[in-house]
Design a protein around this motif. Structure first.
Motif, short mmCIF file in Angstrom:
data_model
loop_
_atom_site.label_atom_id
_atom_site.label_comp_id
_atom_site.label_asym_id
_atom_site.label_seq_id
_atom_site.Cartn_x
_atom_site.Cartn_y
_atom_site.Cartn_z
N PRO A 29 0.82 -1.22 0.00
CA PRO A 29 0.00 0.00 0.00
C PRO A 29 0.85 1.26 0.00
N PRO A 78 -0.09 4.70 1.39
CA PRO A 78 -1.05 5.58 2.08
C PRO A 78 -0.92 7.03 1.65
N ASP A 113 -11.49 0.50 0.64
CA ASP A 113 -10.26 1.02 0.03
C ASP A 113 -9.44 1.83 1.03
N LYS A 114 -10.13 2.61 1.84
CA LYS A 114 -9.44 3.42 2.84
C LYS A 114 -8.75 2.55 3.89
N ASN A 119 -5.80 0.69 2.29
CA ASN A 119 -4.73 1.59 1.88
C ASN A 119 -3.95 2.10 3.10
N ASP A 173 -5.09 3.98 5.42
CA ASP A 173 -5.46 5.35 5.76
C ASP A 173 -6.60 5.41 6.78
#
Length: 339
Positions: free
Chosen positions: A79, A81, A144-145, A148, A150
């Motif tokens: 990932p 971020p 997705d967040k 990732n 995040d």
């Protein structure tokens, strides 16, 4: 005449070596081609075997389904971020996972065990917020967040994460879009950890007790779904729910059906199936989980204290009615002390 003989012998000595050398060259080329062919075949076999072994094999053993081989593409991720830099860990792969479960199935305790690992981040019930599961688009954005890196909470390991995931309850949008979510899991390489309880009666008691405390707030006016001291556990366990024996069988059947439906919907994902009782009785099952997630073995710990211990007759107000209702049915086994 002499000149003709000289010409004859000259031609003879020139032509014969040419034929012999051509034959030798052909033999050498044939040997080289044979050696190269054998070498190429051996290399191909070595490459094919790992690929064959790395294909997903689901093996049933003692209530656990898991891949028997090492994790490989597409389950290794790197990932990037948007909210921080992974710095020196940018080259270290991350595994994506999701804990698929039901309320009061031991998932809170299980998640604290995972988060005690220095390289695991499990972000809790992110879809308890209704807006995040309002439609499939909002679900995908949230996923997705998370994957990732995040998504932040107290459990986040940030750049040091080797496995990142969260806890997804069956009644939090998961069963509303099974096809789209399965496609996402398989496309993004997300591994599913199913966590259920074998004894659905114990789960039912826990659901009723937790629902009662949500309003009663027995612990000094504070509701706690999980406790960290024997004193708190003893206080909460004093409440004995009165179970509707008329609807009990249908409630147990509904829970059983929901579990089966979840397993059927997400069977095509890479997954492992765990039961709370097995984890309680045999902590070596946690080694299977760490192997499944592809993380180094560590001693996983939790501060949570179990609330309802001992025989169920101690936790049900109308024990005789419940005992009579379940005896002679497929659920009679739930009446026994199982751990």
């Amino acid at each position: 005449m002499v000149g003709d003989l000289r010409s004859f012998y000259k031609d003879t000595f020139v032509l014969r070596p040419s034929k012999m050398s051509s034959l030798i060259v052909r033999m050498i080329m044939l040997v080289i081609a044979t050696v190269c062919g054998v070498y190429i075949c051996s290399v191909c076999l070595k490459q094919i075997n790992p690929q064959t072994k790395s294909s997903i094999e689901v093996i049933e053993r003692l209530g656990i389904s898991c891949e028997a081989n090492h994790l490989d593409y597409p389950y290794l991720h790197f990932p990037q971020p948007e909210t921080f830099s992974r710095a020196e860990c940018a080259g270290n792969p991350v595994r994506f996972f999701v804990i698929i479960t039901m309320q009061r199935s031991g998932s809170g305790w299980f998640e604290t065990l995972l988060n005690s690992h220095m390289n695991v981040t499990s972000n809790g019930e992110i879809f308890s917020n209704k807006e995040r599961r309002d439609n499939i688009s909002s679900i995908i954005r949230t996923l997705d967040k998370v994957y990732n890196l995040d998504w932040f909470n107290s459990a986040s390991k940030n750049e040091c994460s080797a496995a990142v995931g969260f806890k997804w309850m069956l009644n939090q949008g998961l069963m509303d879009y099974p096809e789209e979510i399965v496609e996402y899991f398989n496309r993004r390489g997300v591994s599913a950890v199913f966590l259920f309880r074998r004894n659905l009666l114990r789960r039912y008691i826990s659901v009723l007790a937790n629902s009662f405390d949500r309003y009663a707030k027995i612990l000094n006016g504070t509701h706690k779904s999980h406790v960290h001291s024997p004193e708190e556990a003893e206080t909460l366990s004093k409440y004995k729910p009165l179970i509707n024996s008329t609807s009990l069988l249908s409630a147990l059947k509904e829970a059983e059906f929901t579990m089966a439906q979840a397993l059927a919907n997400f069977n095509s994902t890479r997954h492992i199936t765990l039961y709370y009782e097995d984890l309680i009785k045999n902590h070596t099952k946690l080694v299977d989980v760490q192997d499944f997630l592809g993380i180094p073995h560590m001693n996983l710990t939790s501060r949570q204290v179990k609330i309802h211990k001992g025989h169920l007759r101690e936790h049900i107000k109308n024990w005789d009615d419940v005992n009579k209702t379940l005896n002679g049915t497929a659920y009679a086994k739930f009446l026994q002390l199982d751990y």
